[in-house]
Enzyme design. Structure first.
Site, short mmCIF file in Angstrom:
data_model
loop_
_atom_site.label_atom_id
_atom_site.label_comp_id
_atom_site.label_asym_id
_atom_site.label_seq_id
_atom_site.Cartn_x
_atom_site.Cartn_y
_atom_site.Cartn_z
N SER A 177 15.66 -18.46 8.14
CA SER A 177 14.37 -19.12 8.34
C SER A 177 14.32 -19.59 9.78
O SER A 177 15.35 -19.97 10.35
CB SER A 177 14.25 -20.30 7.39
OG SER A 177 13.40 -21.29 7.92
N ASN A 190 17.15 -15.79 2.83
CA ASN A 190 16.01 -15.43 1.97
C ASN A 190 16.05 -13.97 1.54
O ASN A 190 16.36 -13.09 2.35
CB ASN A 190 14.70 -15.70 2.72
CG ASN A 190 14.48 -17.18 2.96
OD1 ASN A 190 14.88 -18.01 2.15
ND2 ASN A 190 13.85 -17.52 4.07
N ASN A 237 -12.74 22.98 -1.50
CA ASN A 237 -12.48 22.30 -2.78
C ASN A 237 -11.18 22.77 -3.43
O ASN A 237 -10.49 21.99 -4.08
CB ASN A 237 -13.66 22.52 -3.74
CG ASN A 237 -14.93 21.91 -3.20
OD1 ASN A 237 -14.91 21.26 -2.15
ND2 ASN A 237 -16.04 22.11 -3.89
N THR A 272 15.60 -14.65 -22.91
CA THR A 272 14.23 -14.29 -23.29
C THR A 272 13.40 -15.48 -22.83
O THR A 272 13.89 -16.62 -22.85
CB THR A 272 14.06 -14.08 -24.81
OG1 THR A 272 14.41 -15.30 -25.47
CG2 THR A 272 14.95 -12.95 -25.34
N HIS A 273 12.18 -15.26 -22.39
CA HIS A 273 11.33 -16.33 -21.82
C HIS A 273 12.02 -17.00 -20.63
O HIS A 273 11.74 -18.15 -20.33
CB HIS A 273 10.99 -17.40 -22.85
CG HIS A 273 10.55 -16.86 -24.17
ND1 HIS A 273 9.21 -16.64 -24.47
CD2 HIS A 273 11.25 -16.46 -25.26
CE1 HIS A 273 9.13 -16.14 -25.70
NE2 HIS A 273 10.35 -16.01 -26.19
N GLU A 309 11.76 -9.45 -2.22
CA GLU A 309 10.41 -9.99 -2.38
C GLU A 309 9.36 -8.95 -2.00
O GLU A 309 8.30 -8.84 -2.63
CB GLU A 309 10.25 -11.26 -1.54
CG GLU A 309 11.01 -12.43 -2.10
CD GLU A 309 11.09 -13.59 -1.12
OE1 GLU A 309 10.84 -14.72 -1.56
OE2 GLU A 309 11.40 -13.36 0.06
N TYR A 356 -16.98 19.35 -8.21
CA TYR A 356 -16.55 18.58 -7.04
C TYR A 356 -17.64 17.61 -6.61
O TYR A 356 -18.83 17.93 -6.62
CB TYR A 356 -16.21 19.51 -5.86
CG TYR A 356 -15.77 18.74 -4.62
CD1 TYR A 356 -14.44 18.41 -4.43
CD2 TYR A 356 -16.70 18.32 -3.67
CE1 TYR A 356 -14.03 17.68 -3.32
CE2 TYR A 356 -16.31 17.58 -2.56
CZ TYR A 356 -14.97 17.26 -2.39
OH TYR A 356 -14.57 16.54 -1.30
N GLN A 396 -12.89 12.89 -2.07
CA GLN A 396 -12.19 12.79 -0.79
C GLN A 396 -11.37 11.51 -0.71
O GLN A 396 -10.37 11.44 0.00
CB GLN A 396 -13.23 12.83 0.34
CG GLN A 396 -12.67 12.63 1.71
CD GLN A 396 -13.70 12.91 2.78
OE1 GLN A 396 -14.17 14.03 2.92
NE2 GLN A 396 -14.09 11.88 3.51
N LYS A 420 -7.10 10.83 -1.77
CA LYS A 420 -5.88 10.84 -0.96
C LYS A 420 -5.55 9.46 -0.41
O LYS A 420 -4.39 9.13 -0.19
CB LYS A 420 -6.03 11.85 0.18
CG LYS A 420 -6.01 13.29 -0.32
CD LYS A 420 -6.36 14.30 0.73
CE LYS A 420 -7.83 14.31 1.07
NZ LYS A 420 -8.73 14.59 -0.06
N LYS A 437 18.97 -21.33 5.30
CA LYS A 437 18.30 -20.36 4.42
C LYS A 437 18.86 -18.95 4.52
O LYS A 437 19.27 -18.48 5.58
CB LYS A 437 16.79 -20.31 4.73
CG LYS A 437 16.04 -21.54 4.32
CD LYS A 437 16.12 -21.86 2.83
CE LYS A 437 15.22 -21.00 2.00
NZ LYS A 437 13.81 -21.26 2.23
N SER A 489 -12.58 12.55 6.85
CA SER A 489 -11.36 12.17 6.11
C SER A 489 -10.12 12.46 6.95
O SER A 489 -8.99 12.42 6.45
CB SER A 489 -11.28 12.92 4.77
OG SER A 489 -11.22 14.31 4.99
N1 ARG Z 1 -12.64 16.46 3.20
C1 ARG Z 1 -12.85 16.90 1.87
C2 ARG Z 1 -11.92 16.23 0.86
O1 ARG Z 1 -10.92 15.73 1.24
C3 ARG Z 1 -12.63 18.37 1.77
C4 ARG Z 1 -13.44 19.00 0.71
C5 ARG Z 1 -14.87 18.99 1.10
N2 ARG Z 1 -15.64 19.70 0.18
C6 ARG Z 1 -16.94 19.64 0.14
N3 ARG Z 1 -17.53 20.30 -0.77
N4 ARG Z 1 -17.62 18.88 0.99
O2 ARG Z 1 -12.19 16.21 -0.33
#
Ligand code: ARG
Length: 461
Positions: A276, A284, A109, A154-155, A289, A316, A321, A324, A282, A22
């Protein structure tokens, strides 16, 4: 390479390590991972895991690592799964004995959660300032326009006159709610996850209250199983970002339409438009947008995280993972945030166009019906009378104010000369004299309230 030996005999192969890494996503967490690790090392010292001189060495080395990462002088090892292991490995490389004690009683974790929360706390400062600038820009634009008519729709069909201030304050309210949602999110971000261990709580008598104080958290999470399995705070944050993006997208949509020659209600500053490559005339509205386009990334991120959580057994799971990925994509998607206040303050409104569009398109029709109601007609009958008058004006290509009094009177005998004043756009606005309505004096009150609120928020900041 891993920091520990797995119980499997052969250990993971390269393809597996590559697949499960990750690092690409979590490398941005390094400053927070280091802050969290320093606090953890301090808590370990209180348990006797480190002598105080050892602690000092650990802290200094972690700070060195941070400085080198800041300066781009330290390469991360892609073979180590994530940022947490990279930093721990780097520390252990420099301080083999002390580094290898750092993870005592901690799990990635709970570590990853404290990192993300610290990171989001920082993002919140920027977003909060951005929101305040946005609110200020809207309020400044809205000031002095409480009597400027705009054809409310409206609309997307012309409906009733509203003032330009009332319109801009509508967005002020949407973004004010976003600001308030951010405050609720900040509250959730002040709950400390660290000390929850892998799932059951740290196996060492770590002082979580001390950790909270060191890291600036206000409360401790109450249940370790919940803590390591929940991503509600992230989903709430994505909800906040999604609404923020949707609000900006709706403003963008209006102004894209309004800046077309067909409407010509507003003109965007050249700074925020593009030409453009083929059509020389143009101008734009690309920035608007893209704001509209970006909101789809936000919606996708929300859905991505929500569906990730749906069927996970406690506690967990490695699926987490992926959290994120969605969160950071959404945060990156609101990079328009720094531009929007200036886009708002540099946009100019064409009052004549808005006024004539308000008169052209029968926006006073409801008021004409109300006129008859005030003179005793039941609303449904008045509605029918006015519908016919509108049809008549439309056929003759006239405004309502251009119909003869005789034409009015042949539609309903209650009409008198004063009808012309009655259907003036500003008169129509003045009659919307309820709390929250578009009557100029109500809008002025709303402007004052908004100004007072913004001032108070700025003072408390
Ligand atoms: N790279 C993992 C994550 O972002 C870290 C936690 C890993 N934990 C585990 N029990 N393998 O979630």
């Amino acid at each position: 390479m891993t920091l520990w030996r797995s119980s499997a005999e052969t250990g993971p192969g390269d393809a597996m390590l590559d697949f499960t890494s990750s690092l690409e996503q979590d490398r941005r967490l390094y400053p927070y991972d280091i802050r969290g690790s320093i606090a953890w090392a301090e808590a370990l010292e209180r348990l006797g895991v480190y002598e105080s001189a050892e602690l000092q060495q650990v802290v200094e080395t972690l700070n060195d690592i941070k400085a080198e990462l800041d300066a781009g002088e330290l390469e991360l090892d892609p073979e180590l799964e994530d940022i947490h292991m990279n930093i721990e490995a780097e520390l252990s490389k420099r301080l083999p004995e002390l580094g290898s004690r750092l993870h005592t009683g901690r799990s990635r974790n709970d570590q990853v959660l404290v990192d993300v929360k610290l990171y989001l706390q920082d993002c919140s400062v920027e977003l909060e300032n951005g929101l305040l600038s946005l609110l200020k820009a809207l309020l400044e634009k809205a000031g002095g326009e409480a009597g400027t008519p705009l054809p409310g729709a409206t609309h997307l069909q012309p409906a009733q006159p509203v003032s330009l201030s009332h319109y801009l304050l509508a967005f002020f309210e949407k973004f004010r709610r976003d600001y308030q949602r951010l405050q609720k999110n900040k509250d959730e971000l002040s709950v400390l996850p660290l000390g929850s261990g892998a799932l059951a709580g740290s196996g060492f008598k770590i002082d979580r209250q001390f950790l909270a104080e060191q890291l600036g958290f206000e409360r401790l999470s109450r249940n370790s199983l919940d803590t390591v399995s929940e991503r509600d705070f992230m989903l709430d944050y994505l909800h906040f970002l999604t609404l923020l993006g949707l609000h900006a997208s709706r403003l963008a949509e209006d102004w894209i339409i309004w800046s077309t020659p067909a409407f010509d209600f507003c003109r965007l500053d050249d700074k925020f438009t593009t030409g453009s490559s083929i059509m020389p005339q143009k101008k734009n509205p690309d920035a608007l947008e893209l704001i509209r386009g970006r909101s789809s990334r936000l919606l996708a991120a929300y859905q991505g995280l929500a569906s990730l959580l749906k069927a996970q057994p406690l506690a967990y799971n490695r699926d987490l993972q992926e959290d994120k990925l969605h969160l950071f994509r959404a945060l990156d998607a609101v990079s328009w945030f720094s531009l929007l206040p200036e886009m708002i303050s540099t946009t100019t409104f064409n009052r004549e166009k808005m006024a004539s569009a308000t008169e052209m398109n029968f926006l006073a029709a409801t008021d004409l019906a109300d006129y008859l109601v005030e003179r005793g007609l039941p609303f449904r009958r008045a509605h029918n009378v006015v519908r016919e008058l509108v049809e008549k004006a439309r056929r003759q290509d006239k405004k309502l104010s251009q119909l003869e009094l005789s034409e009015y009177q042949s539609a309903a005998s209650e009409f008198e000369q004063d009808v012309y004043d009655f259907i003036d756009p500003v008169a129509c606005m003045k009659r919307r004299d309820v709390y929250g309505g578009t009557a100029p004096r109500r809008v002025q009150e709303a402007l004052d309230e908004a100004g007072g609120w913004l001032q108070e928020v700025n003072n408390n900041d």
